[in-house]
Design a protein around this motif. Structure first.
Motif, short mmCIF file in Angstrom:
data_model
loop_
_atom_site.label_atom_id
_atom_site.label_comp_id
_atom_site.label_asym_id
_atom_site.label_seq_id
_atom_site.Cartn_x
_atom_site.Cartn_y
_atom_site.Cartn_z
N ALA A 169 0.81 -1.22 0.00
CA ALA A 169 0.00 0.00 0.00
C ALA A 169 0.84 1.27 0.00
CB ALA A 169 -0.94 0.00 1.20
N ASP A 170 2.05 1.19 0.55
CA ASP A 170 2.91 2.38 0.62
C ASP A 170 3.92 2.45 -0.52
OD1 ASP A 170 4.59 0.33 1.31
OD2 ASP A 170 5.18 1.16 3.26
N SER A 171 3.71 1.65 -1.57
CA SER A 171 4.69 1.60 -2.67
C SER A 171 4.64 2.82 -3.57
CB SER A 171 4.43 0.35 -3.52
OG SER A 171 3.20 0.48 -4.22
N GLY A 172 3.55 3.57 -3.55
CA GLY A 172 3.41 4.70 -4.46
C GLY A 172 2.92 4.30 -5.83
N ILE A 173 2.71 3.00 -6.03
CA ILE A 173 2.22 2.50 -7.32
C ILE A 173 0.69 2.49 -7.29
CG2 ILE A 173 2.14 0.50 -8.87
CD1 ILE A 173 4.89 -0.30 -7.72
N THR A 174 0.08 3.23 -8.20
CA THR A 174 -1.38 3.30 -8.23
C THR A 174 -1.97 2.98 -9.61
OG1 THR A 174 -1.33 5.68 -8.70
CG2 THR A 174 -1.44 5.00 -6.38
N SER A 175 -1.10 2.81 -10.61
CA SER A 175 -1.57 2.51 -11.96
C SER A 175 -0.55 1.64 -12.68
CB SER A 175 -1.78 3.81 -12.75
OG SER A 175 -0.53 4.42 -13.01
N LEU A 176 -0.94 1.11 -13.82
CA LEU A 176 -0.02 0.29 -14.61
C LEU A 176 1.16 1.12 -15.10
CD1 LEU A 176 -2.47 -1.89 -16.77
CD2 LEU A 176 -1.30 -2.51 -14.65
N GLU A 177 0.94 2.40 -15.38
CA GLU A 177 2.04 3.27 -15.82
C GLU A 177 3.10 3.40 -14.75
OE1 GLU A 177 0.48 6.99 -17.03
OE2 GLU A 177 -0.42 6.21 -18.90
N ASP A 178 2.70 3.32 -13.50
CA ASP A 178 3.64 3.46 -12.38
C ASP A 178 4.60 2.27 -12.27
OD1 ASP A 178 2.55 5.90 -11.69
OD2 ASP A 178 1.17 5.03 -10.21
N LEU A 179 4.31 1.20 -13.00
CA LEU A 179 5.17 0.02 -12.96
C LEU A 179 6.43 0.19 -13.81
CD1 LEU A 179 2.48 -2.82 -13.25
CD2 LEU A 179 3.71 -2.10 -11.19
N SER A 180 6.48 1.25 -14.59
CA SER A 180 7.67 1.52 -15.41
C SER A 180 8.90 1.67 -14.52
CB SER A 180 7.46 2.80 -16.22
OG SER A 180 8.61 3.08 -17.00
N GLY A 181 9.94 0.90 -14.84
CA GLY A 181 11.17 0.94 -14.05
C GLY A 181 11.11 0.11 -12.78
N GLY A 254 -6.62 -1.07 -9.45
CA GLY A 254 -7.93 -1.11 -10.08
C GLY A 254 -7.89 -1.56 -11.52
N GLU A 255 -6.76 -1.40 -12.19
CA GLU A 255 -6.61 -1.87 -13.57
C GLU A 255 -5.62 -3.03 -13.61
OE1 GLU A 255 -4.80 1.11 -16.08
OE2 GLU A 255 -3.87 2.09 -14.36
N GLY A 256 -5.95 -4.01 -14.44
CA GLY A 256 -5.10 -5.19 -14.51
C GLY A 256 -4.82 -5.60 -15.95
N PHE A 257 -4.67 -6.90 -16.15
CA PHE A 257 -4.27 -7.41 -17.46
C PHE A 257 -5.34 -8.29 -18.11
CE2 PHE A 257 -0.31 -6.19 -15.48
CZ PHE A 257 0.38 -5.60 -16.53
N GLY A 258 -6.60 -8.01 -17.79
CA GLY A 258 -7.68 -8.69 -18.50
C GLY A 258 -8.30 -9.85 -17.74
N SER A 259 -9.48 -10.24 -18.24
CA SER A 259 -10.23 -11.34 -17.63
C SER A 259 -9.88 -12.66 -18.30
CB SER A 259 -11.73 -11.07 -17.74
OG SER A 259 -12.11 -10.98 -19.10
N GLU A 260 -10.22 -13.75 -17.64
CA GLU A 260 -9.95 -15.09 -18.13
C GLU A 260 -10.93 -16.07 -17.50
OE1 GLU A 260 -5.87 -15.32 -16.83
OE2 GLU A 260 -6.44 -16.24 -14.93
N GLU A 261 -10.80 -17.35 -17.89
CA GLU A 261 -11.71 -18.37 -17.38
C GLU A 261 -10.92 -19.59 -16.92
OE1 GLU A 261 -15.66 -17.92 -20.13
OE2 GLU A 261 -13.84 -18.64 -21.12
N TYR A 262 -11.43 -20.24 -15.87
CA TYR A 262 -10.85 -21.49 -15.39
C TYR A 262 -11.62 -22.67 -15.99
CZ TYR A 262 -8.35 -19.08 -11.54
OH TYR A 262 -7.52 -18.28 -10.80
N ALA A 263 -10.87 -23.73 -16.30
CA ALA A 263 -11.48 -24.97 -16.78
C ALA A 263 -10.56 -26.12 -16.40
CB ALA A 263 -11.68 -24.93 -18.29
N VAL A 264 -10.99 -27.33 -16.68
CA VAL A 264 -10.20 -28.53 -16.40
C VAL A 264 -9.45 -28.93 -17.67
CG1 VAL A 264 -10.23 -30.91 -15.56
CG2 VAL A 264 -11.98 -29.27 -14.78
N GLY A 265 -8.17 -29.24 -17.52
CA GLY A 265 -7.36 -29.67 -18.66
C GLY A 265 -7.39 -31.18 -18.83
#
Length: 304
Positions: A169-181, A254-265
């Protein structure tokens, strides 16, 4: 085949007797020969149809009737799992394997008439473990991806998920853009890694992308300050963070890398098993069994 052989012999004998007859009976003999030949042909067709029906019985489930897998050669099913993937499948405080997928798989096994055995596998080698016959199913928060479809068949999806970013929570990262570097960790050969690969416009800006054998190890690396964030399944992160001594120390973006689905392989050639699993999963959704298991682990019915 025995019936077919006997009929063939009978036809040959009838033909031989007809050939030995007098010229005056040649018309009757010819007619008898044609009748016997027709009988042999009809018998062969009947035998072939019976064999086709028997083969179909070995590979197809009757409509509306759950397959008993013991009828097609299974006396148990070995299910490959990652025992650190809460709440899908993980070791509890008593070192017992528990979780949503564990309960769902056991319920499915009962309906299929087989015992289920869970085998912890290296998640990085899961498809190889399946296709080499070391396990019969991959069933532990297994995400459907195009790359995996090339190696395995999937049942119908039963749960939705997202690939999200966890930070302190104290990382200062609040968006995907903040992950740069920043240093962003993930589990090796996971759908999180595939999600990052699918977004190079973001992941290529990271200072580093370490991978770990488990999500737990990736989270601990972040907690130790070596990584700045972790990309993982929201289902897992929600469960893990809620059980931390101080959940307020953690934050999911609040923003991520998309939705997906679980299934059995399932192995590509295990088409009967695939159909049977889809059938029992549908049954458990319809009669409330899946919802009950979901309520136990998630506090709500989130089954698709």
């Amino acid at each position: 085949m025995k019936k077919f052989t006997a009929l063939c012999l009978a036809g040959v004998m009838a033909f031989s007797l007809a050939a030995c007859g007098s010229d005056s009976g040649s018309g009757e003999s010819t007619q008898a020969q044609e009748t016997d030949t027709q009988a042999v042909t009809e018998a062969a067709q009947s035998e072939s149809a019976a064999q086709s029906t028997d083969a179909g019985a070995d590979t197809q489930a009757s409509d509306g009737e759950t397959v008993d897998l013991t009828d097609i050669g299974y006396d148990h099913l070995i299910i490959g799992v990652d025992d650190t993937f809460a709440p899908m499948g993980f070791l509890d405080e008593n070192n017992e394997l528990v979780g949503f997928d564990i309960d769902l798989a056991r319920a499915a096994g009962e309906r299929l008439g087989v015992e289920v055995e869970f085998q912890v596998i290296n998640w990085d080698m899961k498809e190889q473990e399946l296709n080499q016959g070391n396990v019969d199913l991959i069933w532990n928060g297994y995400t459907i991806t195009d790359e995996r479809r090339e190696q395995v068949n999937f049942t119908d999806p039963y749960l939705d998920n997202e690939q999200v970013v966890l930070t302190m929570a104290d990382s200062g990262i609040t968006s995907l853009e903040d992950l740069s570097g920043k240093v962003v960790a993930a589990q090796i050969n996971s759908s999180a890694v595939e999600a990052l690969d699918a977004h190079p416009e973001i992941s290529d800006t990271f200072a580093d992308r370490p991978v770990f054998d488990t999500n737990d190890m990736a989270i601990m690396d972040m907690e130790a300050g070596r990584s700045d964030a972790v990309v993982a399944d929201k289902v897992l992160l929600d469960y893990v963070i809620a059980r931390k001594d101080d959940p307020s120390q953690y934050m999911i973006l609040g923003e991520g890398f998309g939705s997906e689905e679980y299934a059995v392989g399932v192995r590509k050639d295990d088409t009967v098993l695939l159909a049977a699993l889809n059938q029992v999963l549908d049954e458990m959704k319809a009669d409330g069994t899946a919802a009950e298991i979901s309520e136990k682990w998630f506090g709500a019915d989130i089954v698709k």
